[in-house]
Enzyme design. Structure first.
Site, PDB file in Angstrom:
ATOM      1  N   GLU A 192     -38.233 114.800  18.578  1.00  8.44           N
ATOM      2  CA  GLU A 192     -37.921 113.849  17.495  1.00  8.44           C
ATOM      3  C   GLU A 192     -38.097 112.427  18.030  1.00  8.44           C
ATOM      4  O   GLU A 192     -37.584 112.101  19.099  1.00  8.44           O
ATOM      5  CB  GLU A 192     -36.498 114.097  16.981  1.00  8.44           C
ATOM      6  CG  GLU A 192     -35.947 113.038  16.052  1.00  8.44           C
ATOM      7  CD  GLU A 192     -36.802 112.762  14.815  1.00  8.44           C
ATOM      8  OE1 GLU A 192     -37.086 113.701  14.068  1.00  8.44           O
ATOM      9  OE2 GLU A 192     -37.195 111.594  14.615  1.00  8.44           O
ATOM     10  N   VAL A 213     -36.898 110.335  -9.508  1.00  8.47           N
ATOM     11  CA  VAL A 213     -35.564 110.671  -8.996  1.00  8.47           C
ATOM     12  C   VAL A 213     -34.928 109.512  -8.230  1.00  8.47           C
ATOM     13  O   VAL A 213     -33.767 109.181  -8.443  1.00  8.47           O
ATOM     14  CB  VAL A 213     -35.606 111.909  -8.087  1.00  8.47           C
ATOM     15  CG1 VAL A 213     -34.553 112.883  -8.477  1.00  8.47           C
ATOM     16  CG2 VAL A 213     -36.940 112.586  -8.087  1.00  8.47           C
ATOM     17  N   HIS A 226     -12.093 130.193 -16.947  1.00  8.04           N
ATOM     18  CA  HIS A 226     -11.688 129.196 -17.944  1.00  8.04           C
ATOM     19  C   HIS A 226     -10.489 128.410 -17.422  1.00  8.04           C
ATOM     20  O   HIS A 226      -9.571 129.018 -16.876  1.00  8.04           O
ATOM     21  CB  HIS A 226     -11.323 129.892 -19.254  1.00  8.04           C
ATOM     22  CG  HIS A 226     -10.823 128.940 -20.295  1.00  8.04           C
ATOM     23  ND1 HIS A 226     -11.688 128.116 -21.001  1.00  8.04           N
ATOM     24  CD2 HIS A 226      -9.570 128.658 -20.716  1.00  8.04           C
ATOM     25  CE1 HIS A 226     -10.967 127.372 -21.834  1.00  8.04           C
ATOM     26  NE2 HIS A 226      -9.671 127.678 -21.690  1.00  8.04           N
TER      27      HIS A 226
END
Ligand code: NAI
Length: 478
Positions: free
Chosen positions: A37, A189, A456
């Site tokens: 990286e 987006v 619910h």
């Protein structure tokens, strides 16, 4: 792992969500992994994308909750934004998450090399690392290579945009102050999420969008609801624009954008311009020409891969945004799982296949938007469908939360009842879509979804009610 190949050395180039997922999976499978990286582990999603944006959206949402507190019987003063504190919280959470990924990588005994990789072939990578002013080059031999070099913000050739120093989403995240007025070029987006952040924190925002809907690619009916919700909150949205130029105002205090709409030229000005017109694959250290690496055309020129995530070069795989397929973090990690397994499997074992059948798309605005499967526009061309809807205004939970905007929309095949697309706009849509993703993965029918007992009171009952509206009738709509 009985299917593991003896060739188990693997180099992963790029430590974003695609790269580190591939590295961790490959290490879990018993591989000897080197992860290279050049910047920060976690890549775009963790450092400059999903996570920081959602952190800022959360702050905007807290401000909006305080603004509405009176509605819930709670008296407060008006919220005051401390932008510096908000940015330091963002930096702190990102740093914590980065540390978390680092420790996962370490725990799996993955060798993390900080430096920039250059790919020579499926067995050789060179990594240049800089320490102080001196650079050192290390050659690493390997059995397989997985490329996960990601993407960067695309720019557009609009005259003057460079001169006025228009920002992209990285620049925006790096700035320490919030502009009081912003023009966002692109209502995709990033554009709508950024608009939500700035508007929620008290800024003034204008979105300039080329197409005739925001978040193109999403179901038009849903995108239109998002547009009207954002407008109601104070965001200005101008669609169908052709931007022709940008310049500084005469007093050098404002940035001006010139555009044509319905053939008429208009200008608007603001403190800042942010460009959010898409992203494109990054292939640093990977030269397609030199390597003879095939690229695709859809939708961006990314590295071409087959369903096993193999490139045309032997022993070389690619995952994530660099493939230019669907540039989403969860797609990258799903591709990484496939690539890591295939890279380390014994050649006699059956390869894993990347399945794009039910990939969710999410937008973290308020209300949130999420969908999986086909849009109504797409199905209209293909099959005979029926569409069920359930508005959250009819949901007890939505009422008690004070979040009654939006709906669940389900598109099903008329003949067989198979669910072809589920679209949700409303509070917590991005969490609720997971049920539809699982259902569609299992080729669920509208009756099966309607007959599934939902807890619910929850917003998820909206999914069941929308299904019921096509299967005997919803209970809470007339
Ligand atoms: P996008 O492709 O979603 O949207 C770009 C928008 O810019 C489109 O609406 C397009 O019509 C518009 N546009 C293009 N050229 C234009 C022009 N000259 N003038 C005005 N409008 C123009 O790309 P975006 O928003 O930059 O996002 C980049 C990537 O990051 C995407 O692949 C997206 O999937 C990913 N992302 C995903 C998020 C999520 O899943 N919640 C959040 C942020 C980014």
């Amino acid at each position: 792992e009985k299917n593991l190949s003896k060739k188990n050395k693997c180099i992963v180039i790029g430590g974003g969500i695609g790269g580190y997922t591939a590295a961790i999976r490959a290490a879990r499978l018993g591989g000897q992994i080197t992860l290279v990286e050049q910047a920060e582990i976690g890549g775009t999603c963790l450092n400059w994308g999903c996570i920081p944006f959602k952190l800022l959206l959360q702050s905007a949402s807290v401000a909006s909750t305080v603004n509405k507190a009176k509605e819930f019987g709670i008296k407060t003063g008006p919220p005051e934004v401390d932008y510096a504190a908000l940015i330091s919280r963002k930096n702190q959470v990102v740093a914590e998450l980065r540390k978390g990924v680092q420790s996962l990588v370490k725990a799996k005994r993955i060798r993390l090399v900080v430096g920039s990789a250059e790919l020579f072939d499926g067995n050789r990578v060179e990594v240049t690392s800089k320490k102080n002013a001196t650079a050192s080059v290390e050659e690493i031999q390997s059995d397989r290579v997985i490329i996960a070099t990601g993407s960067k913000s695309s720019s557009i050739p609009i005259p003057g945009l460079d001169k006025v120093k228009a920002q992209n989403s990285d620049d925006f995240l790096n700035s320490r102050t919030m502009p009081s007025s912003t023009i966002i070029i692109g209502g995709g987006v990033i554009g709508v999420e950024l608009a939500q952040i700035l508007n929620g924190l008290g800024g003034s925002v204008t979105i300039l969008e080329l197409q005739n809907q925001v978040i193109p690619g999403f179901d038009k009916e849903i995108a239109d609801i998002l547009e009207s919700e954002l407008k109601q909150q104070g965001v200005t949205i101008i669609k169908g624009v052709l931007i022709s130029g940008a310049a500084m105002s005469k007093n050098k205090l404002k940035k001006i954008v010139t555009f044509k709409i319905d053939g008429k030229e208009q200008t608007i000005s603001a403190d800042e311009i942010v460009v959010a017109v898409g992203r494109e694959p990054v292939m640093s250290g990977v030269s397609p020409q030199k390597l003879g690496l095939d690229l695709n055309n859809v939708p961006m020129k990314g590295i071409k891969v087959n369903c096993h995530m193999e490139t045309n070069l032997s022993n070389v795989y690619a995952v994530g945004d660099v493939t230019g397929e669907i540039m989403l973090a969860h797609v990258a990690s799903a591709q990484a799982e496939v690539a890591a397994y295939n890279a380390l499997r014994d050649e006699a074992a059956r390869p894993k296949v990347m399945d794009y059948k039910s990939i969710p798309s999410c937008v973290y605005t308020s209300p949130e938007v999420a969908f999986v499967g086909l849009t109504e526009e797409q199905t209209m061309k293909k099959v005979d469908v029926e569409v069920g809807r359930f508005p959250f205004s009819a949901s007890g939970k939505a009422r008690l939360l004070g979040e009654i905007g939006g709906m669940v929309k389900i598109i099903a095949d008329k003949k067989y009842g198979e669910v072809l697309g589920v679209h949700i706009i409303g509070s917590r849509a991005t969490d609720m879509i997971a049920e539809a993703v699982l259902g569609m993965n299992m080729e669920i029918t509208i009756d099966e979804l309607a007959n599934t007992v939902h807890p619910h009171p929850t917003l998820s009952e909206g999914v069941m009610e929308a299904a019921l509206s096509l299967s005997g009738g919803a209970i809470h709509i007339p």
